[in-house]
Design a protein around this motif. Structure first.
Motif, PDB file in Angstrom:
ATOM      1  N   ILE A  67       3.295   1.826  -1.980  1.00  0.00           N
ATOM      2  CA  ILE A  67       2.144   2.538  -2.146  1.00  0.00           C
ATOM      3  C   ILE A  67       1.079   1.401  -2.315  1.00  0.00           C
ATOM      4  O   ILE A  67      -0.194   1.424  -1.620  1.00  0.00           O
ATOM      5  N   TYR A  71      -1.113   1.242   1.058  1.00  0.00           N
ATOM      6  CA  TYR A  71      -2.465   2.183   0.814  1.00  0.00           C
ATOM      7  C   TYR A  71      -3.429   2.128   1.918  1.00  0.00           C
ATOM      8  O   TYR A  71      -3.893   1.265   2.263  1.00  0.00           O
ATOM      9  N   LEU A 115       0.220   9.171  -0.301  1.00  0.00           N
ATOM     10  CA  LEU A 115      -0.354   8.322   0.845  1.00  0.00           C
ATOM     11  C   LEU A 115      -0.669   9.113   2.139  1.00  0.00           C
ATOM     12  O   LEU A 115      -1.711   8.667   2.683  1.00  0.00           O
TER      13      LEU A 115
END
Length: 379
Positions: A67, A71, A115
């Motif tokens: 993540i 991102y 996400l």
């Protein structure tokens, strides 16, 4: 285990390399730190292969790191994130039991949803991403079920194989015991019948010699001596029947047969240049048997190959040589253990020597014994 880990590592490096190559912008410090920590965890995974709870936490940590790395920048999601998540899910299903791998799947699905929600994706892209995860998870759990069944089948096969080996060992033991009992029975029969009759015959010869005329005494003494020699040979035969160990070529053949049945070793045996006619003493014959036995046992315990070749030869009748050849690399830090040292000592006591030849392709045990020529006397 090492080979499997290297395959996982190679796939990760390839996928991450392509993912960074396709990054829309330059890599910042956060992404670089998260990537470094991801690979640190990847490198230490083999240390915890027996601790599944720790592996579960490590896989979840790697999910959080993805993540931080992927991102969405400018609302754009790197498509190679799907492959990295697929690798993490595959590793979790491969290494972990079902309920612990399910924890990783749930954690991974949550991170994927987060996400995907932060990226500007079309409805079609969301549908395809969702289908990808659903099909991936279904395929991985199907693999896990099949793998579990195969593992259970393998365990049952191993149990059956162990039971088969026990039965084989028991059969060989019972066969050996029956053979030994038969030998003992024959020995007792010879001792009780032939031995006693020869003893009585010797006593009768002695009584007859005492009462015979002088001209016949020498002939009677020769007959008595012949009977005594027959009695001594009978005693030696009875003694040999009571021996439980058989050395020489016969013992080696029985040893090879036993190892092939019990340990599934593939052993070839060749005899060259008059080995059968070599005048070996009983002690030399038994020393050769023990040396070959120790060499084959070492191959069975330490070698990666289950094949061996045993060779006997006696060129010229003045020396007896044997060789146990195994096509397998030896350990780089090989040292002679107690068995090989005892083998060398036993051969040296009977006028022999031992040589060990090993490299990255084979391991060979060679031995030789000088023979003492036996000359018979003829009258």
């Amino acid at each position: 285990m090492k080979k499997v880990y290297l395959i996982w590592l190679a796939i990760h490096i390839a996928v991450w390399g392509v993912a960074f190559y396709e990054f829309p912008s330059s890599i910042n410090e956060r992404q670089l730190a998260a990537t470094s920590l991801f690979f640190v965890i990847l490198f230490i995974l083999p240390l915890f292969k027996e601790r599944t709870m720790v592996l579960t936490l490590l896989f979840c940590t790697q999910t959080i790191l993805t993540i931080l790395v992927f991102y969405p920048a400018d609302n754009l999601l790197n498509p190679y994130l799907l492959f990295i998540h697929a690798l993490l899910l595959a590793e979790a299903v491969f290494y972990l039991p079902r309920w612990k791998s399910l924890i990783v799947v749930v954690f991974q699905s949550g991170s994927s949803i987060y996400l995907l929600s932060e990226a500007s994706l079309t409805t079609t892209q969301l549908i395809w991403s969702s289908l990808f995860y659903m099909m991936l998870i279904s395929a991985l759990y199907h693999y896990q079920s099949v793998h579990k069944r195969e593992k259970e089948t393998q365990q049952k096969n191993d149990a059956l194989l162990n039971e088969y080996r026990k039965m084989k060992r028991q059969l060989v033991t019972e066969e050996e015991q029956a053979r030994q009992d038969e030998r003992m029975l024959i020995g007792h029969e010879i001792h009780d019948s032939v031995g006693h009759k020869l003893t009585a015959l010797i006593m009768q010869f002695e009584v007859f010699r005492l009462h015979a005329e002088n001209k016949d005494k020498e002939k009677i003494a020769d007959l008595k001596q012949l009977a005594e020699q027959s009695l001594e040979e009978t005693r030696r035969a009875v003694k040999s029947f009571k021996q439980t160990e058989v050395g020489g070529l016969q013992g080696v053949i029985r040893l090879i047969r036993k190892l092939e049945m019990e340990s599934f070793m593939k052993i070839s045996f060749s005899v060259k240049h008059g080995a059968f006619a070599a005048p070996l003493t009983g002690e030399q014959s038994f020393a050769i048997y023990r040396a070959v036995q120790e060499a084959l046992t070492n191959i069975m315990k330490h070698s990666t190959s289950r094949e061996a070749h045993v060779m006997f030869e006696s060129p010229g009748g003045s020396i007896f040589r044997f060789e146990v050849f195994n096509i397998a690399p030896s350990h780089p830090f090989f040292q002679e253990g107690y068995g090989l040292k005892a083998m060398r000592t036993r051969l040296e006591k009977v006028g022999g020597s031992l040589e060990i030849d090993h490299n990255e392709r084979h391991f060979v045990v060679r031995g030789s014994i000088r023979l003492v020529e036996r000359r018979g006397s003829y009258d």
